[in-house]
Design an enzyme around this catalytic site. Structure first.
Site, PDB file in Angstrom:
ATOM      1  N   HIS A   9       8.085   4.778   0.629  1.00 53.67           N
ATOM      2  CA  HIS A   9       8.259   3.849  -0.498  1.00 53.67           C
ATOM      3  C   HIS A   9       6.928   3.232  -0.933  1.00 53.67           C
ATOM      4  CE1 HIS A   9       7.508   0.381   2.061  1.00 53.67           C
ATOM      5  NE2 HIS A   9       8.214   1.019   2.988  1.00 53.67           N
ATOM      6  N   GLU A  83      14.620   2.467   7.409  1.00 58.24           N
ATOM      7  CA  GLU A  83      13.517   2.225   8.338  1.00 58.24           C
ATOM      8  C   GLU A  83      14.016   2.008   9.754  1.00 58.24           C
ATOM      9  OE1 GLU A  83      10.720   2.674   9.579  1.00 58.24           O
ATOM     10  OE2 GLU A  83       9.355   1.421   8.397  1.00 58.24           O
TER      11      GLU A  83
END
Length: 194
Positions: A9, A83
């Site tokens: 990201h 994550e």
């Protein structure tokens, strides 16, 4: 899937502050949106069949912007590629960690998800994706703490340092194994160097 492109990201305010994010949900910073625009422009020149993103907002924002700029279908959001959980470390800076747990904080059990646990999430995700998208080229927008152990386990590729924000890493299937063809590439960020 015959080809997977992993995208970390774009940069968040917490990245800029050196704060451990883990599974805390933080949006992109303005610089992260700019990085993502450059990535989207780069991917206009490549052929991808779809994008799947982590359910955390920073990955979703990155995926949505890339999809719209590069005209690549956004296929969905999946919590299995979020994550790695960093337990009690989430929300802290390095200085705060040293103050709270001492210089050897890395050796403590602070509730972090193991690399093996991360890889189990990847295996579940990739098996489902293999069934749905056999023979396709799929972009996966995720996070450094997720992508790195996947690369280690999938193609034996160990990172020196960390994946950069909006970096592109490409793996391709060759027979029964995956081979890393591109690692941590940020050539699209060249305009930000000037």
């Amino acid at each position: 899937m015959k080809k997977i492109g992993f995208i970390r990201h774009g940069t968040t305010e917490w990245n800029l502050a050196g704060r451990m994010q883990g599974q805390m949900d933080t949006p992109l910073a303005e610089i992260g949106r700019l990085q993502t625009r450059y990535l989207g422009e780069r991917l206009q020149q490549e052929t991808w069949d779809g994008i799947i993103a982590s359910d955390l907002i920073r990955a979703q924002e990155t995926a949505e912007l890339v999809a719209s700029l590069a005209n690549i279908p956004l296929l969905g959001i999946d919590a299995r590629i979020r994550e790695r959980s960093f337990g009690e470390l989430e929300g802290t800076t390095l200085q705060e960690r040293v103050l709270k747990w001492g210089e050897h904080w890395r050796e403590l059990d602070l509730g972090m998800e193991t690399k093996d646990q991360v890889f189990m999430r990847w295996q579940s995700f990739s098996q489902n994706m293999e069934d749905k998208y056999a023979g396709k080229r799929i972009l996966v927008v995720s996070h450094g703490g997720f992508i790195e152990p996947v690369l280690e386990n999938t193609c034996g590729r160990f990172m020196k340092g960390h994946l950069l924000n909006t970096s592109l890493t490409v793996i391709e299937r060759e027979g029964m194994k995956w081979c890393c063809k591109l690692l941590n590439c940020t050539k699209h960020l060249g305009p930000l160097d000037t």
